[in-house]
Each structure stands twice: as C-alpha cells, then as structure tokens.
Design an enzyme around this catalytic site. Structure first.
Site, PDB file in Angstrom:
ATOM      1  N   CYS A  85     -26.671 -19.818  24.237  1.00 34.18           N
ATOM      2  CA  CYS A  85     -26.199 -18.526  23.736  1.00 34.18           C
ATOM      3  C   CYS A  85     -25.577 -18.640  22.341  1.00 34.18           C
ATOM      4  O   CYS A  85     -25.315 -17.635  21.698  1.00 34.18           O
ATOM      5  CB  CYS A  85     -25.184 -17.928  24.706  1.00 34.18           C
ATOM      6  SG  CYS A  85     -25.607 -18.196  26.428  1.00 34.18           S
ATOM      7  N   CYS A 209     -20.685  -7.814  32.903  1.00 31.78           N
ATOM      8  CA  CYS A 209     -21.729  -8.721  32.403  1.00 31.78           C
ATOM      9  C   CYS A 209     -22.470  -8.131  31.214  1.00 31.78           C
ATOM     10  O   CYS A 209     -22.756  -6.939  31.184  1.00 31.78           O
ATOM     11  CB  CYS A 209     -22.744  -9.004  33.505  1.00 31.78           C
ATOM     12  SG  CYS A 209     -22.006  -9.530  35.071  1.00 31.78           S
ATOM     13  N   SER A 210     -22.808  -9.000  30.249  1.00 26.69           N
ATOM     14  CA  SER A 210     -23.635  -8.558  29.130  1.00 26.69           C
ATOM     15  C   SER A 210     -25.062  -8.370  29.632  1.00 26.69           C
ATOM     16  O   SER A 210     -25.469  -8.968  30.617  1.00 26.69           O
ATOM     17  CB  SER A 210     -23.582  -9.574  27.992  1.00 26.69           C
ATOM     18  OG  SER A 210     -23.991 -10.844  28.450  1.00 26.69           O
ATOM     19  N   ILE A 212     -29.405  -8.132  29.464  1.00 23.82           N
ATOM     20  CA  ILE A 212     -30.551  -8.896  28.976  1.00 23.82           C
ATOM     21  C   ILE A 212     -31.143  -8.092  27.826  1.00 23.82           C
ATOM     22  O   ILE A 212     -31.645  -6.984  28.040  1.00 23.82           O
ATOM     23  CB  ILE A 212     -31.573  -9.107  30.113  1.00 23.82           C
ATOM     24  CG1 ILE A 212     -30.967 -10.033  31.171  1.00 23.82           C
ATOM     25  CG2 ILE A 212     -32.886  -9.648  29.581  1.00 23.82           C
ATOM     26  CD1 ILE A 212     -31.744 -10.075  32.469  1.00 23.82           C
ATOM     27  N   LYS A 335     -21.237  -7.595  25.254  1.00 19.48           N
ATOM     28  CA  LYS A 335     -21.144  -6.742  26.425  1.00 19.48           C
ATOM     29  C   LYS A 335     -21.911  -5.432  26.255  1.00 19.48           C
ATOM     30  O   LYS A 335     -22.612  -4.997  27.165  1.00 19.48           O
ATOM     31  CB  LYS A 335     -19.649  -6.479  26.667  1.00 19.48           C
ATOM     32  CG  LYS A 335     -19.314  -5.563  27.775  1.00 19.48           C
ATOM     33  CD  LYS A 335     -19.732  -6.142  29.099  1.00 19.48           C
ATOM     34  CE  LYS A 335     -19.977  -5.035  30.102  1.00 19.48           C
ATOM     35  NZ  LYS A 335     -21.202  -4.294  29.898  1.00 19.48           N
ATOM     36  N   HIS A 339     -26.902  -8.881  23.923  1.00 20.01           N
ATOM     37  CA  HIS A 339     -26.855 -10.333  23.797  1.00 20.01           C
ATOM     38  C   HIS A 339     -28.262 -10.950  23.805  1.00 20.01           C
ATOM     39  O   HIS A 339     -28.651 -11.612  24.756  1.00 20.01           O
ATOM     40  CB  HIS A 339     -25.998 -10.896  24.940  1.00 20.01           C
ATOM     41  CG  HIS A 339     -25.782 -12.379  24.881  1.00 20.01           C
ATOM     42  ND1 HIS A 339     -25.901 -13.121  23.728  1.00 20.01           N
ATOM     43  CD2 HIS A 339     -25.464 -13.266  25.865  1.00 20.01           C
ATOM     44  CE1 HIS A 339     -25.652 -14.395  24.004  1.00 20.01           C
ATOM     45  NE2 HIS A 339     -25.405 -14.513  25.288  1.00 20.01           N
TER      46      HIS A 339
END
Lengths: 394, 186
Positions: A85, A209-210, A212, A335, A339
């Site tokens: 990441c 959660c971020s 997809i 977020k 990402h």
C-alpha cells in the site's frame, strides 16, 4: 540529507473510484497528461519514469512499459516499484533519489492501480496474502481488515477507545471527501450510519475500511536549477524517512504502536528539523494512511500529533478537522477519497502540493502558516513505512 | 451459513459465464456491460489457476511435531534466540545449529478479530476468529484460529492453550488456540 534539492514541479490526479470506464493505461494517462500540462514540459523533457503499481488483480504484468508506450514515453528508461500500500511513496523515493543523486534532472513518478479488473473476493484474497503468506494466510485466512483489527482490539482494550471513536475518523474523512470531486465516495456519512454498518472483521465495520479503488496520480520531480526555470511555486521534498516491520505480524512486540512508522517519522522529521514531540506545531496539514480507521489514530501518535494512548481523543474531540490541532486527511483520505494502492502515496503528494500552493478545493483548503506538509504512507500492516516532509521552503 | 459466501460467489460467477456465452453466440464477442455503470468490459477468455509448492525441507521437524500433537519453535543452540514461526537459520549469530523446543502450557491472548468477509479460498468456512497469543514457555507469540468465534466471549488477556487439530474439510493437521478456564468455554 546529502544530495541535490528536489522539487515537485507538476502534478496530476485522476478521479478515484470504480473506474471500469477506462483501461490501466488510459487511467494512468489522465494523470500523466495533467502533470505534463501543469509542469509545462513535454515527454521529450522527461528523462526517466518510475511507476508505482502493485498489480496482480489487473491483467498487465508489465505496467511500466505498457503505460510508457501508451503515453508516448518510449524509449525513456522506466522501472516499476512495489511496496504494497506504500507503493506510491516507494516510487517517489526512487524518483527523488535519481534527482538528488544527479542521475537525472527531470523524473516523472506515476502511481496507478486498477483493482476492479478482478472480482471483490479475489481482491480480498490477494490483499490478505500480503503479510506472511505461509504462516499467516495459508492456514488462517487473514484479511487486511483482520490484520488491522488486531491493532484496533489491542488499542481499545488498553486505552478505552470505543468503536464510536473509530467511526469518528470515518465521519471526518467522508466530510472532506464530499468536498473533493476526485474522491471515490464524495459524500458525507453520519456516526449512526457507520455504527450500524455490518461487521467485516470485528471490531471493524464496513465504514471503518477503505474501499477497493481504481485511480492514478503523477508528479514530476526536478532538480533545483530546472525547478526554478519551470515554476514559481516549487514544492520541495525536504526529507523521506523509510523503515520496515516484521512480515509475521505475530512477531511484533505489541499492537499499540507501529514501530516502523515511528522510526520513519523520526528519520524524516530529524532531517527536516522538526521535533517529533508536538510536531503538529510545525506542520500545516498531514495526509496519513487511514486504510482502516484505527490506522489514522495510530498515525496521530507515531507522528507526534498526540501522545501514545491519546490519539483517539483527537478523533473524539474533532481536533483533526481544519481549525483543530492539525488538519488530517482533508482530501477524504484512503477511507473516502479511495485507496488505489500504487496511486495512494503519489496522490498524497499531489494533495499536499495543492494544499501548500493554496490550490485545494473550496471548503477544504487549510491555512498555510509554516509551508510544511507531511505524508505518511504505510504498506501492509506497518511492513513498509514512509514519512515524507513537503515544504514551500527549499 | 458456513457455505453461503462460497455458494453465492460460485452462483454469481456461473451466471456471468452463462451470460457471456449467450452474448458471444449472438455478437461473436465477449463484451459485457459493467453491472454498475454499463461500461463495455472485455470478459477474459483465459484463466490462470495458481497453486504453489513451498519447500519445508529444513523445518520438516515442525510438521512431524504436529503429527505427534506438538507445536514446536526453534532455538539457536549458541545464542538461545527462540523463533516462531520456526527458522532453520539464526540471523543473530549467523549459525544454523538449532534445536526444536515445544510450545507448552498456557498463553495469554494479546489481540484477536473475527473474520466475516472472507478471502475467496476461505469462503467455505464458518466465520472464524483469529488471535495472537504469547506463550512464556519458550517465549514466543503464536497466531492461529481461536476455537471460540463469538467476539463477546473473547477478551485481551484471557488464557489460551495450543491444540493440534485436523482442519476440515481439507483434512490436514494444523494448530489452534483454545480458551481455558472461565474466559469463553464452549
């Protein structure tokens, strides 16, 4: 830091999100074109191109040459770098090193990721495999939310932070994403919405959660001599701190503070002349790696915005909105801005360059007093830690 | 419940495949509109399946230990450093003279999670809890599934034991953490 000074002289940033309207190369071109236009240079001026791309979920195994060809950059030298990441920041470091060492005067750094070329369960699997495949994934099926949940569980048990405190990070980042047309989710959410979303990996819910994301970002880096010819507002890379942590998350001494990030901050801040304690007094704005809500709170502590064990209080008190102790992730963060792994670190650079130049979107421009901004990009669960200090002052 | 994520995924993929076959019949091209946006997508006509073969030759004893119902770490005979996961080489003193030491007794749960949204290759399991526990004898942390998957019955600091189990439906030996005493009996 030894070597020549290095400045950002051009930036580009695609819309992040579910981008099945474009191919990988078309997506990269959106940012490459903007960056070339912004810097006022042509492909012929670029001496080397660094690509940050994790891939695997997308079909092209050699993205650097595919995009170089599409963007009219062949036969310029190119390389693809990967640091999970933190891939985008690793790409910036590579480009920075080339200019600082005198190997090149103008280098373009492109971060791009096309995660939605594969179905979601496959993407969840591929990200979950990043850590230690044999000892932690093969038998135990960890996911990335699961890995970060280890930090959240330990942190909440130790310091008394609550699931609401975690959700407050998501609410803030969505608030700013709603003011960022490039964001994956440009809309606000409420604390209740976050608290009522379904559990993904306890104690994380969907809104912790971020997403997809697909997206790209590009920066053009130049030496001092060239930068001064190209622009009146160069944004200088003052320092880059890099550190790592164990592949096996089980081998870390605790789950309260990521030592790699702390070390990267120590290295970067020392070189930039910023004290780690109360560093926020010297910084106008920060982009930190909120892949999960707990990660933003950990970053507050690791970067010296709060004392260890007190990061969640910044979230609780709203201290990281514009006007608070220090504005954090006013782009929407991972977020809510999204990402796309390879693009994320480069996207942070673009955001902070725009903030320092006073060119951020209405409603989310920070007051620039010190001319200093900090990016904290983290690969894996602290595996690769990057802290980069950007400044208006050379 | 346990099979639902996997079934739903397989069912969905089957529907997509069938749809693509229909489209190819009529148009001659594997072009399908994106479900959310309508953008034209080329549906890949090639498939790649990957299964790795990973050498465990130098830590073979670990797996022999599982067959005996024991979980082993390695300890460097020279500097005494203990490794889990087991390592065949000691980077600290650059020697490779290791002994196998059993991880014994009670450990303390350091942290945990319960995985609800699972990776594709784990979609056939019921929701599973994963924890990291510290075992003072011989001084290692172990990450494994916890036999209790209700987060309300788990807490940081609770006592756990290591247990060798046969993972189903694959039917192979692995290890898990089992709560002991008051903290989360089944």
């Amino acid at each position: 830091m030894a070597g020549r000074r290095v400045a950002i002289v051009g930036v580009g940033h695609s819309k992040y999100g579910y981008r099945n309207d474009v191919s990988l190369a078309e997506l990269a071109w959106e940012s490459i074109k903007q960056a070339l236009d912004d810097a006022g240079v042509g492909q012929e001026d670029i001496e080397f191109v660094v690509y940050g791309n994790v891939g695997v979920w997308s079909s092209e195994p050699l993205p650097a040459v595919v995009i170089n060809e599409y963007a009219g950059l062949t036969p310029k030298g190119t390389i693809r770098v990967e640091a999970a990441c933190a891939t985008g920041s690793a790409a910036i470091k590579h480009g920075y090193d080339m200019v600082a060492s005198g190997q090149a005067d103008i280098v373009m750094v492109v971060g791009v990721e096309k995660m939605n070329e594969s179905p979601t369960p496959i993407v969840v699997e591929l990200i979950g495999r990043a850590g230690n495949y044999f000892w932690e994934f093969e038998n135990f099926g960890l996911t990335f939310p699961g890995y970060y949940a280890f930090y959240a569980t330990a942190y909440m048990a130790r310091y008394g932070a609550t699931e609401e405190d975690l959700c407050r990070v998501a609410v803030k980042n969505h608030y700013y994403a709603a003011r960022n047309p490039k964001a994956h989710f440009p809309r606000e959410i409420t604390l209740e919405q976050c608290m009522q979303s379904r559990y993904i990996a306890w104690p994380f819910k969907l809104y912790d959660c971020s997403p997809i994301s697909d997206g790209s970002a590009a920066v053009i880096l130049a030496s001092e001599e060239v930068a001064k010819k190209l622009t009146d507002t160069p944004v200088w890379i003052k320092s880059i701190g890099v550190a790592s942590d164990t592949s096996n998350i089980s081998r870390r001494p605790d789950f309260l503070l990521r030592r790699g990030v702390r070390r990267a901050a120590e290295i970067a801040f020392k070189r930039a002349g910023i004290p780690l304690e109360e560093s926020y007094r010297y910084i106008d704005v920060a982009e930190v790696h909120d892949a999960f809500t707990i990660a933003e709170i950990l970053s507050y502590e690791e970067l010296g915005f709060a004392r260890p064990g007190e990061g969640y209080l910044l979230a609780r008190e709203g201290q990281t909105y514009i006007g608070g102790r220090i504005p954090v992730n006013v782009s929407g963060g991972l977020k809510a801005k999204g990402h796309p792994l390879g693009a994320t670190g480069v996207g942070m650079a673009v955001e902070l360059a725009n903030q320092l130049r006073g060119e951020a979107d209405r409603g989310r421009q920070v007051p620039v007093k010190h001319g200093v901004a900090v990016a904290n990009n983290v690969g894996g669960t602290g595996h690769y830690a990057y802290v980069i200090v950007y400044s208006l002052n050379p | 419940m346990s099979q639902s994520q996997k079934k739903a995924m397989e069912e969905y993929m089957k529907q997509v495949e069938q749809f693509v076959e229909e489209v190819k019949k009529s148009t001659g091209l594997p072009l399908v509109p994106d479900q959310k946006t309508g953008a034209a997508l080329w549906y890949d006509q090639r498939e790649l399946r990957i299964k790795y073969t990973i050498s465990v030759e130098r830590i073979r004893r670990f797996f022999e230990g599982l067959a005996e119902g024991k979980v082993y770490a390695t300890r460097c005979k020279h500097c005494g450093t203990v490794y889990f996961p087991p390592q065949a080489d000691c980077p600290r003193c650059r020697r490779s003279d290791m002994e196998w030491v059993e991880i014994k007794g009670e450990g303390e749960l350091l942290t945990y999670t319960v995985i609800y949204t699972k990776p594709a290759s784990f979609a056939h399991y019921p929701d599973y809890a994963v924890g990291i526990a510290h075992f003072p004898d011989p001084g290692v942390n172990v990450l494994a599934w916890i036999s209790e998957n209700d987060p309300k019955k788990l807490r940081v600091g609770m006592k756990v034991r290591l247990k060798v189990v046969r993972r189903q439906p694959e039917n192979y030996l692995t290890y898990e953490l089992e709560p002991v005493g008051d903290g989360g009996e089944s």
